[in-house]
Design a protein around this motif. Structure first.
Motif, mmCIF file in Angstrom:
data_model
loop_
_atom_site.group_PDB
_atom_site.id
_atom_site.type_symbol
_atom_site.label_atom_id
_atom_site.label_comp_id
_atom_site.label_asym_id
_atom_site.label_seq_id
_atom_site.Cartn_x
_atom_site.Cartn_y
_atom_site.Cartn_z
ATOM 1 N N PRO A 278 2.886 35.108 -44.983
ATOM 2 C CA PRO A 278 1.638 34.994 -44.706
ATOM 3 C C PRO A 278 1.095 33.669 -44.481
ATOM 4 O O PRO A 278 0.897 33.199 -45.796
ATOM 5 N N THR A 279 0.877 32.932 -43.500
ATOM 6 C CA THR A 279 0.486 31.576 -43.651
ATOM 7 C C THR A 279 -1.210 31.589 -43.269
ATOM 8 O O THR A 279 -1.585 32.089 -42.317
ATOM 9 N N ALA A 280 -1.862 30.608 -44.260
ATOM 10 C CA ALA A 280 -3.372 30.617 -43.963
ATOM 11 C C ALA A 280 -3.414 29.525 -43.155
ATOM 12 O O ALA A 280 -4.485 29.362 -42.658
ATOM 13 N N GLY A 281 -2.916 28.522 -43.435
ATOM 14 C CA GLY A 281 -3.045 27.139 -42.557
ATOM 15 C C GLY A 281 -2.665 26.014 -43.028
ATOM 16 O O GLY A 281 -1.602 26.062 -44.118
ATOM 17 N N LEU A 282 -2.995 25.036 -42.592
ATOM 18 C CA LEU A 282 -2.433 23.558 -42.712
ATOM 19 C C LEU A 282 -3.625 22.507 -43.211
ATOM 20 O O LEU A 282 -4.568 22.509 -42.503
ATOM 21 N N VAL A 283 -3.360 21.918 -44.312
ATOM 22 C CA VAL A 283 -4.432 20.893 -44.739
ATOM 23 C C VAL A 283 -3.772 19.637 -44.491
ATOM 24 O O VAL A 283 -2.740 19.255 -45.198
ATOM 25 N N VAL A 284 -4.490 18.669 -43.750
ATOM 26 C CA VAL A 284 -3.888 17.059 -43.602
ATOM 27 C C VAL A 284 -4.882 16.537 -44.621
ATOM 28 O O VAL A 284 -6.175 16.207 -44.202
#
Lengths: 380, 329
Positions: A278-284
């Motif tokens: 389960p991927t919640a997202g990407l933080v840059v």
């Protein structure tokens, strides 16, 4: 593909901190994983959830701000934040706990822990740090004291090691080498075949030549004392994997807008997808933001002419000119970073994409974490 | 130890915290070395294909190849290194070579990473000592993109740890010769790469301390991505003390640029942030100089779209400038 990213930029991580039971922050070294993990944990605690942030190797001042003074392996309440604990992973200590749990009696546990190979290997066995992080995570999960567990993964040379750790350990434990090692005395024709047995004898002789006498006996003793524990290890590793792949978990991939970090992020997002994690997202992190609306109309052509005119004036004029060129450079850097992110994520939908701007200094207090959090979950 | 003698060692181990550009710096130092006429080998030890991507070449493997004139590349795979080592000692004499090799490889890479590091350093030492028929060293300089600061001490300590664990045999003998190479300040320097930011500086100071404790000689510290200072003292004072949004707005209007009061305010905020970063650079630099007592070699922030061979070349220019004594004209 930039429409996908534009849509992802409209979302944030607020549902992860409101709902996820386990949040795993991952990414290559130096991208700000620990800070991101701490800021997410802070958000979860603010949402009224009992939260712990488990960190591997925090910068000292950040650790201090979380109330962690030493590598003492005990959850500590974070001063000033209701419902938030923090703890630092102590590898050796966690491995000792694993031995205590799986060994059939205290005597055997003591024997393992005093073996010189254990003392060496507990710090260096392939994937140990990753495995121990997983162990501790599972431990905290089973303990039931927390609604939300946020973990920051070790600075592995390859972020993928993290997911592979349980499997690598079990592969190793099931491996051919170990089997030979555990049964070096077996006669040909018994449990293992003649050829393998022959090979083992040659191997043991060859290996003894490399290492010297006595060493292999110690090593054999070490692995022998593990006998009966392998099943426990394997079951545990599988349970951890199951926990991580359950819908209650959320992986947050962290990067910076630089090609190497984005490359790692890309691989990791891909890998999570392949494994059904389960991927919640990407933080840059450390993004240069595009100029605010107030400066949108300031074109490079007009500013360029003004910079030339101001260059001949006094300090104030020159400073004003430099301000304009600083602005132009920022526009340029922001555009370039945007392109790097678009290019780096080509063909990938991270679902959520949060840009955290470069802050004036390092984050090492709660105020700084709140500031980061404001981007991660856009508190209003 | 001064910056000018950076390339006069036999072996440079380049390390740094993740994200500081350690591999790029290793590549730039190797390029500068090759340009100076030194036969140079750039070595990758963690098998991430960093250099083949950076230079846009075919994949690197366990054989040295001249990918640019005078510049060789090698990607050390510990398993290949172990196989070479076993062949060296045991050759093809044993019928069961395949069995010995596969199990031993499994053993070394899975169970005892310290031994893996020893073999890896062992390969580097073999290259460092290699001589041509005329008696000269085959390579003038070997540049290793070493493990990051978090792992470098364990990496370099591996030969020592091995001698504690392994009481005799060829590995022990070899380990001692590796220790001799690593501890010889004339042969080997560790080059720490940092940024002028808080966490990388802290990690550099801690790394330097640990490395010195183990007796390894440190070369110049490479400071990567240094922003040029934009404002002189007078301009800085003008921004922090004299200019207010209204004044700035008027001044820009005189020069033909119209900004809103909010725009002027945003420009000043931008400047304050930038001055903060410049200030952080200065204090970080002072801290490094004061605490390390090592010369700093500064490489500029490049502000380019990509980072590939051309950019490595630009950094190599800066390295070349730093190691070239000023000409007296």
């Amino acid at each position: 593909m930039s429409e996908v990213l534009a849509a992802a930029r409209k979302r944030d991580l607020s549902s992860a901190i409101a709902e996820a039971h386990v949040i795993v922050c991952t990414g290559s070294g130096g991208v700000g994983k620990t800070t991101t993990a701490a800021a997410l944990a802070l958000g979860a605690a603010h949402a009224g959830r009992r939260t712990i942030v488990l960190t591997i190797d925090p910068a000292r001042r950040l650790a201090q701000s979380l109330g962690l003074r030493a590598l003492d392996h005990i959850p500590r309440p974070v001063k000033g934040v209701e419902g938030l604990d923090a703890m630092m992973l102590d590898m050796k200590h966690t491995f000792d706990e694993v031995i205590d749990r799986h060994a059939e009696d205290a005597r055997r546990a003591r024997r393992i822990k005093s073996n010189r190979f254990y003392q060496q290997l507990s710090g260096s066995l392939a994937g140990t740090q990753e495995y121990m992080a997983m162990e501790k995570l599972y431990d905290l999960h089973m303990g039931g004291a927390y609604d939300c567990i946020v973990i920051d993964t070790p600075p592995t040379r390859n972020a993928l090691d993290f997911l592979d750790a349980p499997k690598r350990l079990t592969d190793f434990l099931e491996g051919r080498f170990l089997k030979m090692f555990l049964n070096p005395g077996l006669k040909a024709g018994r449990t293992i075949g003649r050829a393998v047995s022959f090979g083992t004898g040659v191997f043991m002789r060859a290996a003894s030549k490399i290492t010297g006498a006595g060493v292999l006996e110690d090593l054999g003793d070490f692995f022998h004392s593990f006998e009966g524990m392998y099943e426990g290890f394997k079951d545990r590793a599988q349970a951890v994997y199951k926990l991580l792949s359950s819908p209650g978990s959320a992986f947050v991939v962290v990067a910076t807008p630089e090609p190497p970090a984005l490359r790692e992020a890309r691989y990791f997002l891909r890998r999570l997808e392949q494994d059904g994690m389960p991927t919640a997202g990407l933080v840059v992190n450390r993004v240069t933001l595009p100029p605010p609306p107030s400066l949108k109309g300031l074109s490079a052509r007009k500013a360029g002419a003004a910079i030339a005119a101001l260059a001949d004036g006094g300090p104030e004029q020159r400073a004003a000119g430099e301000l304009l060129s600083l602005h132009l450079d920022r526009v340029d850097v922001a555009r370039r970073e945007r392109q790097a992110v678009t290019k780096g994520l080509h063909g990938i939908d991270p679902q959520v994409l949060v840009d955290v701007p470069r802050l004036a200094g390092d984050v090492h207090d709660l105020e700084g974490l709140e500031a980061v959090g404001a981007y991660l979950y856009r508190t209003t | 130890m001064d910056v000018a003698s950076l390339l006069d060692r036999r072996l440079l181990l380049v390390t740094g915290k993740g994200g500081v550009g350690k591999s790029s710096v290793a590549a730039a130092v190797a390029v500068a070395s090759a340009r100076s006429g030194r036969r140079t080998c750039l070595v990758e030890v963690e098998g991430r294909h960093t250099f083949s991507q950076l230079f846009g070449t075919q994949a690197w493997d366990f054989s040295e190849w001249e990918f640019r004139p005078g510049l060789f590349g090698l990607s050390i795979d510990p398993e290949a290194s172990l196989r070479e080592y076993l062949d060296m000692f045991y050759g093809a004499r044993h019928l069961s070579r395949v069995v010995v090799r596969s199990t031993a490889v499994e053993f070394a890479t899975a169970a005892a990473p310290g031994i893996k590091d020893v073999l890896l350093i062992g390969k580097v030492k073999e290259m460092e000592r290699r001589r041509d028929d005329d008696g000269h060293f085959h390579y003038d300089l070997i540049v290793v993109d070493a493990p990051p600061t978090g792992r470098i001490v364990n990496f370099l300590r591996a030969p020592d740890a091995t001698t504690e664990l392994v009481n005799l045999g060829p590995i022990r003998t070899q380990a001692q010769t590796l220790i001799d190479m690593l501890m010889d300040a004339e042969r080997t320097n560790v080059v720490l790469v940092t940024l002028l930011e808080e966490m990388p500086v802290t990690e550099t100071l801690e790394g330097a301390h640990a490395l010195r404790d183990m007796g390894v000689a440190l070369g110049p510290v490479v400071v990567n991505r240094v922003m040029p200072e934009r404002f002189d003292d007078d301009e800085r004072k003008a921004i922090t003390a004299d200019l207010d949004p209204a004044g700035l707005q008027a001044m820009l209007a005189d020069a033909g640029v119209r900004v809103s009061p909010a725009g002027a305010d945003d420009l000043l905020t931008l400047a304050a942030g930038h001055l903060g970063r410049e200030e952080l650079q200065r204090t970080s630099r002072e801290l490094l100089e004061r605490r390390l007592g090592l010369p700093l070699l500064e490489l500029p922030e490049l502000y380019t779209d990509d980072f590939a061979e051309r950019e490595v070349g630009l950094l190599a220019d800066a390295v070349t400038d730093a190691v070239t004594p000023d000409e007296v004209s």
